[in-house]
Write a protein that holds these residues in place. Structure first.
Motif, PDB file in Angstrom:
ATOM      1  N   ALA A 152      24.427 -19.451  -7.303  1.00 29.60           N
ATOM      2  CA  ALA A 152      23.564 -20.584  -7.658  1.00 29.60           C
ATOM      3  C   ALA A 152      24.391 -21.811  -8.032  1.00 29.60           C
ATOM      4  CB  ALA A 152      22.638 -20.194  -8.808  1.00 29.60           C
ATOM      5  N   GLU A 153      25.608 -21.608  -8.535  1.00 33.28           N
ATOM      6  CA  GLU A 153      26.481 -22.731  -8.868  1.00 33.28           C
ATOM      7  C   GLU A 153      27.201 -23.282  -7.652  1.00 33.28           C
ATOM      8  OE1 GLU A 153      29.137 -21.868 -12.045  1.00 33.28           O
ATOM      9  OE2 GLU A 153      27.610 -20.905 -13.287  1.00 33.28           O
ATOM     10  N   GLY A 154      27.071 -22.615  -6.508  1.00 35.69           N
ATOM     11  CA  GLY A 154      27.690 -23.107  -5.282  1.00 35.69           C
ATOM     12  C   GLY A 154      29.135 -22.702  -5.091  1.00 35.69           C
ATOM     13  N   LEU A 155      29.618 -21.699  -5.852  1.00 39.63           N
ATOM     14  CA  LEU A 155      31.023 -21.301  -5.740  1.00 39.63           C
ATOM     15  C   LEU A 155      31.326 -20.571  -4.436  1.00 39.63           C
ATOM     16  CD1 LEU A 155      31.901 -20.126  -9.368  1.00 39.63           C
ATOM     17  CD2 LEU A 155      32.071 -22.397  -8.348  1.00 39.63           C
ATOM     18  N   PHE A 156      30.290 -20.106  -3.741  1.00 43.27           N
ATOM     19  CA  PHE A 156      30.518 -19.367  -2.494  1.00 43.27           C
ATOM     20  C   PHE A 156      30.289 -20.223  -1.258  1.00 43.27           C
ATOM     21  CE2 PHE A 156      28.758 -15.515  -5.028  1.00 43.27           C
ATOM     22  CZ  PHE A 156      29.922 -15.474  -5.773  1.00 43.27           C
ATOM     23  N   ASP A 157      30.006 -21.522  -1.450  1.00 49.13           N
ATOM     24  CA  ASP A 157      29.688 -22.373  -0.303  1.00 49.13           C
ATOM     25  C   ASP A 157      30.888 -22.470   0.637  1.00 49.13           C
ATOM     26  OD1 ASP A 157      27.276 -22.763  -1.461  1.00 49.13           O
ATOM     27  OD2 ASP A 157      27.666 -24.818  -2.130  1.00 49.13           O
ATOM     28  N   ARG A 158      30.591 -22.475   1.932  1.00 52.73           N
ATOM     29  CA  ARG A 158      31.645 -22.561   2.940  1.00 52.73           C
ATOM     30  C   ARG A 158      32.358 -23.909   2.895  1.00 52.73           C
ATOM     31  NH1 ARG A 158      31.695 -18.458   6.451  1.00 52.73           N
ATOM     32  NH2 ARG A 158      33.037 -19.676   7.833  1.00 52.73           N
ATOM     33  N   THR A 159      31.681 -24.927   2.399  1.00 54.52           N
ATOM     34  CA  THR A 159      32.312 -26.252   2.329  1.00 54.52           C
ATOM     35  C   THR A 159      33.458 -26.295   1.327  1.00 54.52           C
ATOM     36  OG1 THR A 159      30.605 -26.925   0.742  1.00 54.52           O
ATOM     37  CG2 THR A 159      30.206 -27.414   3.059  1.00 54.52           C
ATOM     38  N   ILE A 196      33.357  -9.352  -5.788  1.00 52.75           N
ATOM     39  CA  ILE A 196      32.884 -10.736  -5.761  1.00 52.75           C
ATOM     40  C   ILE A 196      34.014 -11.676  -5.353  1.00 52.75           C
ATOM     41  CG2 ILE A 196      31.863 -12.577  -7.153  1.00 52.75           C
ATOM     42  CD1 ILE A 196      30.486 -10.506  -8.823  1.00 52.75           C
ATOM     43  N   LEU A 197      35.261 -11.278  -5.607  1.00 56.22           N
ATOM     44  CA  LEU A 197      36.402 -12.098  -5.209  1.00 56.22           C
ATOM     45  C   LEU A 197      36.373 -12.413  -3.710  1.00 56.22           C
ATOM     46  CD1 LEU A 197      39.182 -13.366  -5.872  1.00 56.22           C
ATOM     47  CD2 LEU A 197      40.207 -11.137  -5.371  1.00 56.22           C
ATOM     48  N   ASP A 198      35.884 -11.480  -2.891  1.00 52.51           N
ATOM     49  CA  ASP A 198      35.821 -11.709  -1.439  1.00 52.51           C
ATOM     50  C   ASP A 198      34.946 -12.903  -1.099  1.00 52.51           C
ATOM     51  OD1 ASP A 198      37.434  -9.569  -1.078  1.00 52.51           O
ATOM     52  OD2 ASP A 198      35.890  -8.187  -0.385  1.00 52.51           O
ATOM     53  N   LEU A 199      33.934 -13.174  -1.921  1.00 52.55           N
ATOM     54  CA  LEU A 199      32.982 -14.245  -1.616  1.00 52.55           C
ATOM     55  C   LEU A 199      33.517 -15.622  -1.985  1.00 52.55           C
ATOM     56  CD1 LEU A 199      29.716 -12.494  -2.885  1.00 52.55           C
ATOM     57  CD2 LEU A 199      30.624 -12.575  -0.554  1.00 52.55           C
ATOM     58  N   VAL A 200      34.359 -15.697  -3.015  1.00 52.32           N
ATOM     59  CA  VAL A 200      34.860 -16.997  -3.459  1.00 52.32           C
ATOM     60  C   VAL A 200      36.200 -17.345  -2.813  1.00 52.32           C
ATOM     61  CG1 VAL A 200      36.144 -16.161  -5.454  1.00 52.32           C
ATOM     62  CG2 VAL A 200      35.118 -18.439  -5.518  1.00 52.32           C
ATOM     63  N   ALA A 201      36.923 -16.341  -2.326  1.00 50.60           N
ATOM     64  CA  ALA A 201      38.232 -16.598  -1.715  1.00 50.60           C
ATOM     65  C   ALA A 201      38.071 -17.423  -0.447  1.00 50.60           C
ATOM     66  CB  ALA A 201      38.935 -15.282  -1.407  1.00 50.60           C
ATOM     67  N   ASP A 202      39.125 -18.151  -0.095  1.00 48.02           N
ATOM     68  CA  ASP A 202      39.081 -18.976   1.122  1.00 48.02           C
ATOM     69  C   ASP A 202      39.126 -18.117   2.383  1.00 48.02           C
ATOM     70  OD1 ASP A 202      39.274 -21.707  -0.128  1.00 48.02           O
ATOM     71  OD2 ASP A 202      41.055 -20.780  -0.970  1.00 48.02           O
ATOM     72  N   TYR A 203      39.684 -16.928   2.276  1.00 47.42           N
ATOM     73  CA  TYR A 203      39.683 -16.000   3.417  1.00 47.42           C
ATOM     74  C   TYR A 203      39.646 -14.579   2.872  1.00 47.42           C
ATOM     75  CZ  TYR A 203      41.022 -13.573   7.695  1.00 47.42           C
ATOM     76  OH  TYR A 203      41.041 -12.726   8.767  1.00 47.42           O
ATOM     77  N   ARG A 204      38.828 -13.730   3.487  1.00 43.24           N
ATOM     78  CA  ARG A 204      38.749 -12.322   3.093  1.00 43.24           C
ATOM     79  C   ARG A 204      39.453 -11.477   4.135  1.00 43.24           C
ATOM     80  NH1 ARG A 204      35.924  -7.755   4.631  1.00 43.24           N
ATOM     81  NH2 ARG A 204      35.713  -6.183   2.984  1.00 43.24           N
TER      82      ARG A 204
END
Length: 414
Positions: A125-132, A246-254
């Protein structure tokens, strides 16, 4: 008491169904532990259908629950272990046996999964996973930062595969606990230390596989926020393909594994040399093709008549200019001749109307004493001096007599 019946004395079906319902309802509500294997929400329905299965034996039942009861348990996922209070029920009209649930809560891994799901929704909801927000990985990093456990297989996989692909790669390693209560804090410290190093172009967080509890530090909210705040691209290489902290979702590459992370952060020198050789070959072929094409164009230009004999075009143009000049001269001569004839015609007309032409035909102009031409004998008195204009001169006359006109007429002489 058993219900007595025989072929000669059968019991009505409704009585049997009614008795079965009574036996089941006398059981009352009961707490059970089971695995939630299916959640079926129907749009617009006030009932959610669950399927619970025993954790050991192949026993599963259908359970109905209200959306409010299910939502109160927190975010539940299929596969979670739950404790639920079930009340058995039996519908006489259809003979269907089912359970109604009025309380359900996750336990064990299910409780962990529910807590992780709640954290995931908050961060999303805070947008930490956005692709941008994702940063691109460098093609050839100057230094690769590595956060992992000391002496771990994950470290060995990353280092060996990275150096096998690019022997000159430089790896800056920071060790931290990768499981346990203190792991999250140590991972954050190691991550921030590498992020402050200007020469580090990419950071890899690596750990081998493990249970859900073992991988909990990589779903820590503090670590996730630290990764989101990094100015350096971060690669998550935690566990196996099926492990999804959850780290996989916020990282720049998984990366699916630590080995996959090494393949992603540094290029393969053999492949790059092959690509370079192929690119040079294509470039040489393109240059050769371009030279051949330009040579053909140059040969074509040289074969043109204007280059074979440069004066040929002048001869052609000279003939065209001569033709145009001749046509112009003829046009001017023709126009002058037409104008000359017209002028002569107009001059002849003017001359025909001239008094001099009349005089040349033997006529004269008689002028009276007042200097005006005489047009009638009544304008002259006897003895008046007159002036006669002839073609070759003038005569001075004296009027001696007036005579009336006697011109010949059509019928004879007057």
């Amino acid at each position: 008491m058993p219900l007595e019946s025989s072929p000669e004395n059968p019991q009505p079906l409704r009585r049997v169904v009614h008795l079965v319902r009574g036996w089941i309802e006398r059981l009352g509500a009961v707490w059970v532990e089971a695995q939630l294997i299916e959640i079926n929400r129907r749009s617009g329905s006030r009932t959610v259908f669950l399927t619970l299965r025993d954790r050991i034996s192949e026993v599963s039942v259908s359970v109905t629950v209200s959306p409010a009861t299910l939502d109160a348990a927190g975010p539940l996922t299929e596969g979670a272990t739950v404790v639920a209070r079930l009340k058995p029920s039996y519908y006489e009209a259809s003979g269907r046996f089912s359970f109604f649930c009025d309380v359900i809560t996750p336990v064990g891994e299910g409780q962990l999964l529910a807590r992780l799901e709640q954290t995931k929704r908050l961060l999303q909801a805070e947008g930490l996973f956005d692709r941008t927000r994702k940063l691109p990985l460098p093609f050839l990093p100057r230094v690769v930062g590595l956060v992992t456990g000391a002496g771990s297989a994950a470290e060995r996989d990353v280092v060996e595969n990275a150096r096998r692909r690019w022997p000159a790669v430089r790896i800056e390693t920071r060790y931290a606990l990768v499981q346990g209560p203190q792991a999250g804090e140590q991972l954050i410290i190691a991550l921030e230390a590498l992020d402050r190093m200007a020469e580090v172009d990419v950071i890899v967080l690596a750990r081998g596989g493990g249970s859900l509890e073992d991988l909990l530090p990589f779903s820590d909210e503090g670590l996730v926020r630290a990764v989101a705040a990094c100015r350096t691209p971060v690669v998550s290489a935690i566990g196996h393909e099926t492990d999804t902290p959850i780290l996989d979702l916020v990282a720049d590459y998984r990366a699916s594994t630590p080995t996959d992370a090494a393949k992603r952060v540094v290029p393969d020198v053999v492949e790059e040399l092959a690509r370079l050789t192929q690119a040079r070959s294509r470039l040489a072929q393109a240059i050769t093709t371009q030279l051949h094409r330009r040579q053909e164009q140059l040969d074509g230009l040289r074969s043109r008549p204007v280059l074979t004999d440069p004066t040929a075009s002048f001869a052609v143009r000279h003939e065209q200019v001569a033709t145009l000049r001749h046509r112009g001269e003829r046009a001017v001569s023709g126009r002058l001749e037409r104008e000359r004839v017209g002028i002569e015609h107009q001059l002849a007309r003017v001359r025909a109307m001239s008094p001099k032409a009349t005089l040349e035909r033997g006529y004269s102009i008689l002028v009276g004493p007042d200097g005006h031409a005489v047009t009638s004998v009544t304008e002259i008195d006897e003895g008046d001096d007159l002036l006669a204009y002839l073609v070759d001169g003038q005569l001075v006359l004296e009027a001696r007599e007036q005579r009336p006109a006697s011109w010949p007429t059509a019928g004879g002489t007057r």
